[in-house]
Design a protein around this motif. Sequence first.
Motif, PDB file in Angstrom:
ATOM      1  N   ARG A   4       0.790  -1.524   0.069  1.00  0.00           N
ATOM      2  CA  ARG A   4      -0.068  -0.006   0.104  1.00  0.00           C
ATOM      3  C   ARG A   4       1.025   1.189  -0.361  1.00  0.00           C
ATOM      4  N   ALA A   5       2.047   1.336   0.548  1.00  0.00           N
ATOM      5  CA  ALA A   5       2.776   2.701   0.022  1.00  0.00           C
ATOM      6  C   ALA A   5       3.217   2.562  -1.294  1.00  0.00           C
ATOM      7  N   ILE A   6       3.145   1.518  -2.519  1.00  0.00           N
ATOM      8  CA  ILE A   6       3.915   2.017  -3.138  1.00  0.00           C
ATOM      9  C   ILE A   6       2.643   1.908  -4.007  1.00  0.00           C
ATOM     10  N   ALA A   7       1.245   1.714  -4.276  1.00  0.00           N
ATOM     11  CA  ALA A   7       0.624   1.090  -5.269  1.00  0.00           C
ATOM     12  C   ALA A   7      -0.991   1.110  -4.424  1.00  0.00           C
ATOM     13  N   HIS A   8      -1.931   0.851  -5.474  1.00  0.00           N
ATOM     14  CA  HIS A   8      -3.331   0.779  -5.003  1.00  0.00           C
ATOM     15  C   HIS A   8      -3.754  -0.705  -5.103  1.00  0.00           C
ATOM     16  N   ALA A   9      -5.013  -0.545  -5.665  1.00  0.00           N
ATOM     17  CA  ALA A   9      -5.901  -2.117  -5.807  1.00  0.00           C
ATOM     18  C   ALA A   9      -7.192  -1.722  -6.125  1.00  0.00           C
ATOM     19  N   ARG A  10      -7.742  -2.461  -6.902  1.00  0.00           N
ATOM     20  CA  ARG A  10      -9.064  -2.708  -7.685  1.00  0.00           C
ATOM     21  C   ARG A  10      -9.923  -3.965  -7.986  1.00  0.00           C
ATOM     22  N   THR A  11     -10.264  -4.637  -7.449  1.00  0.00           N
ATOM     23  CA  THR A  11     -10.821  -5.753  -7.632  1.00  0.00           C
ATOM     24  C   THR A  11     -12.355  -5.266  -8.152  1.00  0.00           C
ATOM     25  N   ASN A  19     -11.076 -11.161  -9.765  1.00  0.00           N
ATOM     26  CA  ASN A  19      -9.410 -10.876 -10.057  1.00  0.00           C
ATOM     27  C   ASN A  19      -9.424  -9.422  -9.310  1.00  0.00           C
ATOM     28  N   ILE A  20      -8.098  -8.814  -9.188  1.00  0.00           N
ATOM     29  CA  ILE A  20      -7.204  -8.131  -9.152  1.00  0.00           C
ATOM     30  C   ILE A  20      -5.930  -7.283  -9.136  1.00  0.00           C
ATOM     31  N   SER A  21      -6.560  -6.148  -9.703  1.00  0.00           N
ATOM     32  CA  SER A  21      -5.318  -5.370 -10.771  1.00  0.00           C
ATOM     33  C   SER A  21      -4.447  -4.725  -9.225  1.00  0.00           C
ATOM     34  N   LEU A  22      -3.137  -4.373  -9.379  1.00  0.00           N
ATOM     35  CA  LEU A  22      -2.479  -3.671  -8.543  1.00  0.00           C
ATOM     36  C   LEU A  22      -1.798  -2.335  -9.167  1.00  0.00           C
ATOM     37  N   ALA A  64       0.980  -1.433 -14.136  1.00  0.00           N
ATOM     38  CA  ALA A  64      -0.058  -2.651 -13.284  1.00  0.00           C
ATOM     39  C   ALA A  64       0.183  -3.982 -13.798  1.00  0.00           C
ATOM     40  N   LEU A  65      -0.497  -4.408 -12.735  1.00  0.00           N
ATOM     41  CA  LEU A  65      -0.261  -6.584 -12.162  1.00  0.00           C
ATOM     42  C   LEU A  65      -1.986  -6.669 -12.650  1.00  0.00           C
ATOM     43  N   ASN A  66      -2.333  -7.571 -12.795  1.00  0.00           N
ATOM     44  CA  ASN A  66      -3.595  -8.004 -13.073  1.00  0.00           C
ATOM     45  C   ASN A  66      -3.969  -9.512 -12.134  1.00  0.00           C
ATOM     46  N   PHE A  67      -4.260  -9.494 -11.623  1.00  0.00           N
ATOM     47  CA  PHE A  67      -4.132 -11.423 -10.952  1.00  0.00           C
ATOM     48  C   PHE A  67      -6.113 -11.645 -10.736  1.00  0.00           C
TER      49      PHE A  67
END
Length: 103
Positions: A4-11, A19-22, A64-67
Amino acid sequence: MKLRAIAHARTGDKGNTSNISLIAFDEADFRRLQTHVTAERVRAHFAELVQGDVVRYELPKLGALNFVLAGALGGGVTRSLALDAHGKGLSSALLDMEIPDEG
């Protein structure tokens, strides 16, 4: 350091798959995400929850990365009695993952 110090996320969700986008706040931190947030680490982070595979997709132009987490929602929104059936809280849980502080 926590993600959380360098990224945000959305599901998002589809059936029993989440799926989780980072997304890196700063383009310069995307390489750190690529290095330290692997599909294997995400699978281990959610070991008690994910019943299937975790696949990582890279979107370098977006930083971004998407999981995609198969079998992560207790059967899916219409079948789960879970409080967070859509898995929206998974993004916050991923941001709690620790990565090395590179300076």
